[in-house]
Design an enzyme around this catalytic site. Structure first.
Site, short mmCIF file in Angstrom:
data_model
loop_
_atom_site.label_atom_id
_atom_site.label_comp_id
_atom_site.label_asym_id
_atom_site.label_seq_id
_atom_site.Cartn_x
_atom_site.Cartn_y
_atom_site.Cartn_z
N SER B 22 0.84 -1.21 0.00
CA SER B 22 0.00 0.00 0.00
C SER B 22 0.86 1.25 0.00
CB SER B 22 -0.90 0.03 1.24
OG SER B 22 -1.79 -1.04 1.24
N ARG B 45 -0.09 8.26 5.13
CA ARG B 45 -1.12 7.67 5.99
C ARG B 45 -2.51 8.20 5.67
NH1 ARG B 45 -1.83 3.36 9.41
NH2 ARG B 45 0.25 2.69 9.94
N HIS B 48 -3.66 6.69 2.49
CA HIS B 48 -4.01 5.31 2.82
C HIS B 48 -5.42 5.22 3.41
CE1 HIS B 48 -3.58 1.62 5.46
NE2 HIS B 48 -3.23 1.15 4.29
#
Lengths: 216, 216
Positions: B22, B45, B48
């Site tokens: 990812s 993050r 994500h």
């Protein structure tokens, strides 16, 4: 504490006006006509939660999604979810029967099973949901592995939910898991946001809108 | 329960491999070079959490954002937030000092003040945060009115947080509130996602990344 701050910015303060303007803007900008009529308010809420009217292009649902979800909740069915944030975000007062919201992610057995099965804790936790999955509402808004795991349990003859909200997010397996849900051979009613987008805020918005017809 | 379901879909099961792939995909697709180096892991993050590498185009932060936030948390500062979902989503074990997470949305006084001030409960709740706001970390991921209200309290001489993560979402006041934060005349370190996008999942991802340098 007993006086509000001095106004310095020009902004709308009224909650009702904010909602009204927000939903009007979304309805003006998002092309909702491709969606079934009963799904449009759900889409509006989801767009409201992420700020992007373009979300509608990836939103696909089974024709029976709204009625199946509402009937299940009205019958007192629990909601199973893969993330504590989703359990926390669902507005309790919108639920018709004070329905249980179950997340097993923090169950110590989930960690053990995940280790022994070499999978994620989110997926292993789905195996702890138990027989009440039958006729329940499932809301997956985080882990693609949880959605794949659930579909595999059902394929093995496991209990079937009344409806599955499948909005896991991310770059590995997310799009594929949602395609698998949309293609489920058991005709289980579903809602998905195709592609990589998803997440707990979108999933909560969907459940809150499905739980009650009232817009606010 | 003691056996995993029969594998039927081809997907990555390993949590470590999923994270690695990812983050590699995000780093390959998102143009992170316009961001300060210490903000890039925070951006990764956040991408994500929402599934959209394009988020980076709207992400703006103060040069001292990361260090100010980390120093405040290391000193034991509380985190104040406008939404229970955010309080629920922050990963406690990432916090260096078991820092308090405070949300006053459900305080009955917030409802009363909101009614008497003709504003939102989210905004009124900010007036209940008290003196510990001084040097704290603020995470607003829902209500533009809460962010405006906080900035007005500060303008009136109120306590100043060490850093403000301002990611409210929506169609009414959201973009404007984030511009006001980015233009704050007190040089308070900030992180914003300009425009309409935002929400609790993005806000939680930012805090979790800021709380600890470790990527996982």
């Amino acid at each position: 504490m007993t006086t509000p701050p001095t106004p310095r910015y020009d902004y709308e303060h009224s909650p009702e006006a904010i909602y009204r303007q927000s939903f009007a803007t979304i309805r003006a900008e998002a092309d909702l006509l491709g969606l079934a009529e009963d799904v449009r308010p759900v889409a509006v809420r989801m767009i409201h939660a992420c700020g992007d009217p373009g979300l509608v292009d990836e939103l696909v649902s089974h024709p029976a999604l709204v009625t199946a979800t509402r009937d299940a909740l009205a019958a007192g069915a629990p909601i199973f979810t893969d993330a504590m944030m989703i359990a926390s975000g669902i507005t309790r007062r919108r639920l018709p029967k004070d329905n249980d919201i179950v997340c097993r992610l923090d169950d110590p057995r989930a960690r053990e099973l995940a280790r022994s099965w070499r999978t994620t804790r989110s997926a292993a936790a789905v195996s702890l949901w138990g027989p009440r999955v039958a006729g329940s509402v499932v809301a997956i808004g985080n882990a693609p592995t949880a959605l794949f795991h659930l579909l595999e349990l059902i394929a093995d003859g496991g209990h079937r939910p009344a409806a599955i909200i499948g909005i896991p997010v991310g770059f590995v397996g997310s799009a594929e898991s949602k395609r698998a849900l949309a293609d489920n051979p058991w005709d289980i009613p579903f809602l998905v946001v195709h592609g990589r987008r998803g997440g707990s805020a979108l999933c909560v918005a969907a459940i809150n809108a499905l739980a009650q017809e009232s817009e606010l």
